[in-house]
Scaffold this motif. Structure first.
Motif, PDB file in Angstrom:
ATOM      1  N   GLY A  20       1.113  -4.951  11.157  1.00 56.61           N
ATOM      2  CA  GLY A  20       1.978  -4.435  10.104  1.00 56.61           C
ATOM      3  C   GLY A  20       3.346  -5.096  10.055  1.00 56.61           C
ATOM      4  N   ASP A  21       3.818  -5.584  11.204  1.00 57.61           N
ATOM      5  CA  ASP A  21       5.129  -6.242  11.226  1.00 57.61           C
ATOM      6  C   ASP A  21       5.053  -7.708  10.807  1.00 57.61           C
ATOM      7  OD1 ASP A  21       4.005  -7.519  13.429  1.00 57.61           O
ATOM      8  OD2 ASP A  21       5.507  -6.800  14.852  1.00 57.61           O
ATOM      9  N   ILE A  49      -6.216 -10.953  -0.349  1.00 58.11           N
ATOM     10  CA  ILE A  49      -5.425 -10.257   0.663  1.00 58.11           C
ATOM     11  C   ILE A  49      -6.012  -8.856   0.804  1.00 58.11           C
ATOM     12  CG2 ILE A  49      -3.158  -9.326   1.293  1.00 58.11           C
ATOM     13  CD1 ILE A  49      -1.947 -11.550  -0.522  1.00 58.11           C
ATOM     14  N   GLY A  50      -6.344  -8.504   2.023  1.00 57.32           N
ATOM     15  CA  GLY A  50      -6.818  -7.158   2.310  1.00 57.32           C
ATOM     16  C   GLY A  50      -5.733  -6.399   3.049  1.00 57.32           C
ATOM     17  N   LEU A  51      -5.373  -5.245   2.529  1.00 59.70           N
ATOM     18  CA  LEU A  51      -4.405  -4.361   3.175  1.00 59.70           C
ATOM     19  C   LEU A  51      -5.215  -3.215   3.770  1.00 59.70           C
ATOM     20  CD1 LEU A  51      -1.852  -4.228   0.206  1.00 59.70           C
ATOM     21  CD2 LEU A  51      -1.804  -5.764   2.192  1.00 59.70           C
ATOM     22  N   HIS A  59       4.848   1.285  -5.725  1.00 55.97           N
ATOM     23  CA  HIS A  59       4.173   0.005  -5.950  1.00 55.97           C
ATOM     24  C   HIS A  59       2.703   0.186  -6.335  1.00 55.97           C
ATOM     25  CE1 HIS A  59       3.405  -4.315  -5.570  1.00 55.97           C
ATOM     26  NE2 HIS A  59       2.238  -3.952  -5.049  1.00 55.97           N
ATOM     27  N   PHE A  60       2.008   1.055  -5.640  1.00 54.65           N
ATOM     28  CA  PHE A  60       0.561   1.183  -5.803  1.00 54.65           C
ATOM     29  C   PHE A  60       0.146   2.262  -6.795  1.00 54.65           C
ATOM     30  CE2 PHE A  60       1.218  -0.518  -1.482  1.00 54.65           C
ATOM     31  CZ  PHE A  60       0.541  -1.723  -1.625  1.00 54.65           C
ATOM     32  N   GLY A  61       1.095   3.112  -7.205  1.00 55.60           N
ATOM     33  CA  GLY A  61       0.756   4.184  -8.142  1.00 55.60           C
ATOM     34  C   GLY A  61       0.096   5.345  -7.433  1.00 55.60           C
ATOM     35  N   ASP A  93       4.735   1.429   2.059  1.00 56.98           N
ATOM     36  CA  ASP A  93       5.996   0.704   1.820  1.00 56.98           C
ATOM     37  C   ASP A  93       5.982  -0.645   2.521  1.00 56.98           C
ATOM     38  OD1 ASP A  93       6.955   2.867   0.351  1.00 56.98           O
ATOM     39  OD2 ASP A  93       8.256   3.609   1.970  1.00 56.98           O
ATOM     40  N   THR A  94       5.464  -0.677   3.748  1.00 55.96           N
ATOM     41  CA  THR A  94       5.373  -1.937   4.502  1.00 55.96           C
ATOM     42  C   THR A  94       4.486  -2.925   3.759  1.00 55.96           C
ATOM     43  OG1 THR A  94       5.773  -0.849   6.613  1.00 55.96           O
ATOM     44  CG2 THR A  94       4.630  -2.968   6.694  1.00 55.96           C
ATOM     45  N   PHE A  95       3.343  -2.469   3.285  1.00 57.39           N
ATOM     46  CA  PHE A  95       2.450  -3.345   2.519  1.00 57.39           C
ATOM     47  C   PHE A  95       3.152  -3.879   1.274  1.00 57.39           C
ATOM     48  CE2 PHE A  95      -1.524  -0.888   4.116  1.00 57.39           C
ATOM     49  CZ  PHE A  95      -1.599  -1.692   5.245  1.00 57.39           C
ATOM     50  N   ALA A  96       3.828  -3.005   0.544  1.00 59.82           N
ATOM     51  CA  ALA A  96       4.528  -3.414  -0.678  1.00 59.82           C
ATOM     52  C   ALA A  96       5.608  -4.456  -0.369  1.00 59.82           C
ATOM     53  CB  ALA A  96       5.131  -2.196  -1.375  1.00 59.82           C
ATOM     54  N   THR A  97       6.302  -4.275   0.746  1.00 57.25           N
ATOM     55  CA  THR A  97       7.330  -5.242   1.155  1.00 57.25           C
ATOM     56  C   THR A  97       6.702  -6.600   1.447  1.00 57.25           C
ATOM     57  OG1 THR A  97       8.771  -3.515   2.026  1.00 57.25           O
ATOM     58  CG2 THR A  97       9.122  -5.747   2.865  1.00 57.25           C
ATOM     59  N   HIS A  98       5.579  -6.620   2.164  1.00 52.40           N
ATOM     60  CA  HIS A  98       4.907  -7.891   2.445  1.00 52.40           C
ATOM     61  C   HIS A  98       4.453  -8.564   1.158  1.00 52.40           C
ATOM     62  CE1 HIS A  98       5.007  -8.067   6.761  1.00 52.40           C
ATOM     63  NE2 HIS A  98       4.562  -6.826   6.853  1.00 52.40           N
ATOM     64  N   LEU A  99       3.955  -7.802   0.209  1.00 49.76           N
ATOM     65  CA  LEU A  99       3.535  -8.389  -1.066  1.00 49.76           C
ATOM     66  C   LEU A  99       4.733  -8.928  -1.842  1.00 49.76           C
ATOM     67  CD1 LEU A  99       0.796  -5.854  -2.224  1.00 49.76           C
ATOM     68  CD2 LEU A  99       0.466  -8.142  -1.244  1.00 49.76           C
ATOM     69  N   ALA A 100       5.867  -8.241  -1.752  1.00 51.41           N
ATOM     70  CA  ALA A 100       7.082  -8.706  -2.432  1.00 51.41           C
ATOM     71  C   ALA A 100       7.633  -9.977  -1.795  1.00 51.41           C
ATOM     72  CB  ALA A 100       8.145  -7.609  -2.435  1.00 51.41           C
TER      73      ALA A 100
END
Length: 168
Positions: free
Chosen positions: A157-158, A123-125, A8-10, A53-60
């Motif tokens: 994170g959850d 949004i700040g990750l 997701h982030f490259g 991966d968790t961050f990418a899932t939340h963004l999705a």
């Protein structure tokens, strides 16, 4: 790990300086709106694929995060409506406040109406290994052009909301 290639982030590099910094910037879609996203990392923590991966899932699944954040905002404003009253007084010329006031029909602006009118602007990750709270921070405003004051909804994170803070 000091660098990582993420789907997701490259390609990401951990900061080399002694301070936490932005290592990725992008946008996420929420309905018809685009929200600015920044991924922050700590130079001492390295990069963790599972957390990314968790961050990418939340963004999705941003609508689910938005729903949880708005529920927390609503509860926060029900307990203390000063944020609403302050904006109603200070931004009485803003179109959104005019509409909310008109819709309130002589009553105080309602918590539900005010919450629905707010929108996320950033949004700040926060990728900080060893930190359990405030991994994702979504900043909501009533009118970004008229006020720099916002409600920052901080989640673990959850996705569990840990706090709603008035910031500027």
């Amino acid at each position: 790990m000091k660098s990582i290639d993420h789907p997701h982030f490259g390609h990401l590099e951990a900061p080399s300086a002694n301070e936490t910094e932005v290592i990725w910037e992008g946008t996420a879609s929420l309905g018809s709106s685009k929200v600015e996203v920044r991924l922050w990392a700590d130079p001492d923590s390295g990069l963790d694929a599972d957390e990314l991966d968790t961050f990418a899932t939340h963004l999705a699944h941003l609508p689910a995060l938005d729903t949880a954040a708005r529920a927390a905002i609503r509860e926060n404003l029900r307990q203390d409506r000063y944020f609403i009253d302050h904006h109603a007084d200070e931004l009485d010329d803003a179109d959104v406040i005019k509409r909310l006031t008109r819709d309130a029909n002589g009553e105080a602006i309602g918590v539900d109406a005010f919450t629905a009118a707010m929108h996320p602007i950033r949004i700040g990750l926060w990728h900080l290994t060893g930190e359990a709270d405030a991994r994702i921070v979504v900043d909501y405003t009533i009118d970004a052009a008229a006020s720099d004051e916002l409600l920052a909804v901080k989640t673990a994170g959850d996705g569990t909301v840990t706090s709603v803070d008035w910031e500027s």
